[in-house]
Scaffold this active site. Structure first.
Site, mmCIF file in Angstrom:
data_model
loop_
_atom_site.group_PDB
_atom_site.id
_atom_site.type_symbol
_atom_site.label_atom_id
_atom_site.label_comp_id
_atom_site.label_asym_id
_atom_site.label_seq_id
_atom_site.Cartn_x
_atom_site.Cartn_y
_atom_site.Cartn_z
ATOM 1 N N LYS A 281 0.838 -1.202 0.000
ATOM 2 C CA LYS A 281 0.000 0.000 0.000
ATOM 3 C C LYS A 281 0.868 1.246 0.000
ATOM 4 O O LYS A 281 2.010 1.204 0.477
ATOM 5 C CB LYS A 281 -0.867 0.022 1.273
ATOM 6 C CG LYS A 281 -1.991 -0.977 1.291
ATOM 7 C CD LYS A 281 -2.789 -0.869 2.588
ATOM 8 C CE LYS A 281 -3.925 -1.874 2.623
ATOM 9 N NZ LYS A 281 -4.982 -1.620 1.626
ATOM 10 N N ARG A 355 -10.443 -11.489 1.617
ATOM 11 C CA ARG A 355 -11.263 -12.554 1.021
ATOM 12 C C ARG A 355 -10.507 -13.876 1.016
ATOM 13 O O ARG A 355 -11.111 -14.937 1.071
ATOM 14 C CB ARG A 355 -11.690 -12.123 -0.390
ATOM 15 C CG ARG A 355 -10.548 -11.872 -1.329
ATOM 16 C CD ARG A 355 -10.954 -11.045 -2.540
ATOM 17 N NE ARG A 355 -10.987 -9.605 -2.270
ATOM 18 C CZ ARG A 355 -11.326 -8.687 -3.160
ATOM 19 N NH1 ARG A 355 -11.670 -9.047 -4.381
ATOM 20 N NH2 ARG A 355 -11.327 -7.406 -2.832
HETATM 21 N N1 BES Z 1 -8.213 -3.809 4.385
HETATM 22 C C1 BES Z 1 -8.328 -3.376 3.042
HETATM 23 C C2 BES Z 1 -9.609 -2.574 2.788
HETATM 24 C C3 BES Z 1 -9.630 -1.172 3.295
HETATM 25 C C4 BES Z 1 -8.867 -0.187 2.722
HETATM 26 C C5 BES Z 1 -10.479 -0.830 4.331
HETATM 27 C C6 BES Z 1 -8.929 1.114 3.180
HETATM 28 C C7 BES Z 1 -10.559 0.470 4.785
HETATM 29 C C8 BES Z 1 -9.785 1.436 4.212
HETATM 30 C C9 BES Z 1 -8.338 -4.573 2.101
HETATM 31 O O1 BES Z 1 -7.562 -5.634 2.497
HETATM 32 C C10 BES Z 1 -7.806 -4.088 0.796
HETATM 33 O O2 BES Z 1 -6.670 -3.726 0.755
HETATM 34 N N2 BES Z 1 -8.646 -4.087 -0.229
HETATM 35 C C11 BES Z 1 -8.251 -3.612 -1.498
HETATM 36 C C12 BES Z 1 -8.836 -4.528 -2.525
HETATM 37 C C13 BES Z 1 -8.299 -4.293 -3.924
HETATM 38 C C14 BES Z 1 -6.848 -4.680 -3.985
HETATM 39 C C15 BES Z 1 -9.112 -5.105 -4.897
HETATM 40 C C16 BES Z 1 -8.783 -2.187 -1.676
HETATM 41 O O3 BES Z 1 -9.893 -1.912 -1.220
HETATM 42 O O4 BES Z 1 -8.057 -1.363 -2.203
HETATM 43 MN MN MN Z 2 -5.567 -5.420 1.853
#
Ligand code: BES
Ligand code: MN
Ligand code: ZN
Length: 498
Positions: A281, A355
């Site tokens: 990230k 997931r």
């Molecule tokens: N934990 C995150 C989701 C999230 C991000 C919750 C920011 C709250 C704030 C999750 O694991 C994630 O990183 N999801 C990705 C999915 C994408 C790679 C398809 C996302 O939401 O960017």
């Molecule tokens: Mn994630």
């Protein structure tokens, strides 16, 4: 903070502060009226001179009232101009009242707020919400501050006042529920607020064991890496590969219903820190990914509240817990893993890890022969884009279950909003190299994530709660909210009541 129920008149009961409501322009509640009379019209006078605010949530502290009152102070709470309060306004003003009490110098208070009329809500609900809003108002997370200053004169007790003995029982029932749910919500908040180095998968497992000590009726099992290997949880384990912390699969069982009754199963995402893994990230606000275990925290909070209330239901709480970190051993984009269900998954983005751990937990819970399964997860940033910070995203394969959750969210003022789970969306999970990819295209990220989970939940009635937008606040009040414990508890109480 302690709570109790008292019965008696507002001018006659002794307290550090008596709390009453007043509506615009100058409508006194019954208790306010009594205090006004006992104090030679002092409240009416202050209202006339504009010294008492009547907007919803305004609070005015009247020191040493000038007549014969047994209370040292009077806190007047504004109720706005409507005949009846909305449930949301009631919760707001109950919280505002306690925030004002905290700074009033009173160490005990007597609240007459249950006498206010709230649309479609009964006395027990009002008593419950006074407790929950008050506990929310006094919540602090200071266990990691070396010299946290607790307020010198602390509000220790709040008494909920009712006018007659026949109302005391309902108020007490609501109060007891409020205390149990507030304890569960606080637990969820505190676990969420703990940083990743203080809340690892092992710490979550330890927390489950602690719950068992408090509630011997709970059965707690912790599955270790080798157990997960035996079960073939290749998807869950693929996320844990990059971490030095051992993953845990936490299983809590509560039997309060008939033996023959199938359980409600809650599955909570327990990623104790989500860096994204190799698909790392960006740095901004990455600290907030310590909150990525708030689904797990809401399961621990709900299980503990259900056990404390001894609800007549059967409940299973399951938490897949791991970190998601980059490492030489971490999963890479393009890797293909085999889930416990036998379905293969191409990991196109290691940041879509929630997931990957949930799918194996959702396969595992079939063994409990569930009545329904509800998973709770901070699953997608897309859910924050779609619904902001107000509503939990709700998707599932059973409309009656979805409707029950939507209704519970309304009652508890911890709302969810449903998104469609149509098969068109599912097609975006196609992979050239495995049964599916772990991400869809750029659009409808919350829905495609739920479609992914839906491929593992075909054997039972299932709902998915995406709490990415509601589990924590950002900015100046950064911190976990404890949501959606109130929603889940309302749903479980509704079930217990048939
Ligand atoms: N934990 C995150 C989701 C999230 C991000 C919750 C920011 C709250 C704030 C999750 O694991 C994630 O990183 N999801 C990705 C999915 C994408 C790679 C398809 C996302 O939401 O960017
Ligand atoms: Mn994630
Ligand atoms: Zn995550």
């Amino acid at each position: 903070m302690d709570f109790n129920v008292k019965c008696g008149d507002a001018d006659k009961l002794r307290s550090g502060c008596v709390v009453v409501g007043v509506s615009a322009p100058r409508r006194l509640s019954a208790a306010a009226e009594r205090l006004d009379k006992a104090n030679r019209g002092q409240l009416t006078e202050l209202l006339k001179s504009g010294d008492i605010g009547t907007d919803c949530g305004d609070t005015t502290l009247v020191h040493s009232p000038k007549g014969r009152t047994q209370a040292r102070r009077i806190l007047v709470v504004g109720c706005g101009k409507d005949e009846q309060l909305s449930p949301k306004s009631f919760i707001k003003l109950a919280g505002d009242a306690t925030r004002a009490l905290k700074n009033s110098g009173a160490t005990d208070a007597l609240s007459y707020l249950v006498e206010l009329e709230v649309e479609e809500r009964d006395l027990a609900w009002k008593a419950q919400q006074i407790v929950m809003a008050s506990r929310d108002a006094v919540y602090r997370f200071d266990e990691l501050k070396s010299n946290s200053k607790a307020p010198k004169r602390k509000l220790r007790r709040l008494s909920i006042a009712v006018s007659s003995h026949e109302h005391a029982e309902a108020a007490k029932a609501g109060m007891d529920r409020g205390i149990a749910i507030a304890n569960g919500t606080d637990l969820a908040r505190t676990l969420g607020n703990r940083p990743g180095n203080h809340c690892t998968p092992s710490d979550l497992a330890e927390q489950a064991r602690t719950l068992k000590k408090a509630h011997p009726a709970l059965k707690v099992d912790i599955l270790e890496q080798k157990d997960m290997e035996k079960l073939g949880m290749g998807s869950l384990l693929s996320v844990a590969r990059g971490s030095r912390q051992p993953p845990k699969l936490i299983v809590m069982q509560y039997h309060g219903g008939k033996k023959s009754e199938k359980p409600v199963v809650l599955v909570g995402k327990g990623v104790t820190f989500d860096s994204g893994g190799i698909s790392i990230k960006p740095g901004a606000a990455m600290d907030e990914m310590k909150f990525d275990m708030c689904g797990a925290a809401s399961v621990l909070g709900s299980v503990s509240a259900v056990a404390a209330m001894q609800l007549p239901i059967n409940l299973v709480g399951v938490i897949p817990a791991t970190e998601n970190l980059p490492d030489g051993n971490a999963s890479k984009p393009g890797d293909v893993v085999t889930s416990m269900s036998g379905q293969t998954i191409e990991i196109l983005n290691t940041d879509a890890e929630g997931r990957l751990i949930l799918c194996d937990a959702l396969t595992y819970v079939k063994k409990f022969n569930p009545e329904v399964v509800i998973d709770i997860a901070t699953l997608t940033g897309a859910c924050v884009v779609a619904l902001g910070h107000y509503a939990t995203g709700l998707l599932g394969n059973d409309q009656p279950l979805a409707d029950a959750l939507l209704a519970a969210g309304q009652t508890a003022c911890d709302r969810a909003w449903q998104l469609p789970l149509w098969e068109e969306y599912d097609e975006s999970l196609a992979s050239n190299f495995a049964d599916m990819a772990n991400i869809g295209g750029r659009s409808a990220g919350t829905i495609t994530a739920a479609c992914f989970l839906g491929r593992f939940t075909k054997d039972y009635r299932w709902a998915h709660l995406d709490i990415a937008g509601v589990a924590w606040d950002t900015g100046k009040n950064k911190g976990a909210t404890g949501r959606p414990v109130p929603l889940l508890m309302q749903y479980l109480m509704d079930r217990a009541n048939g």
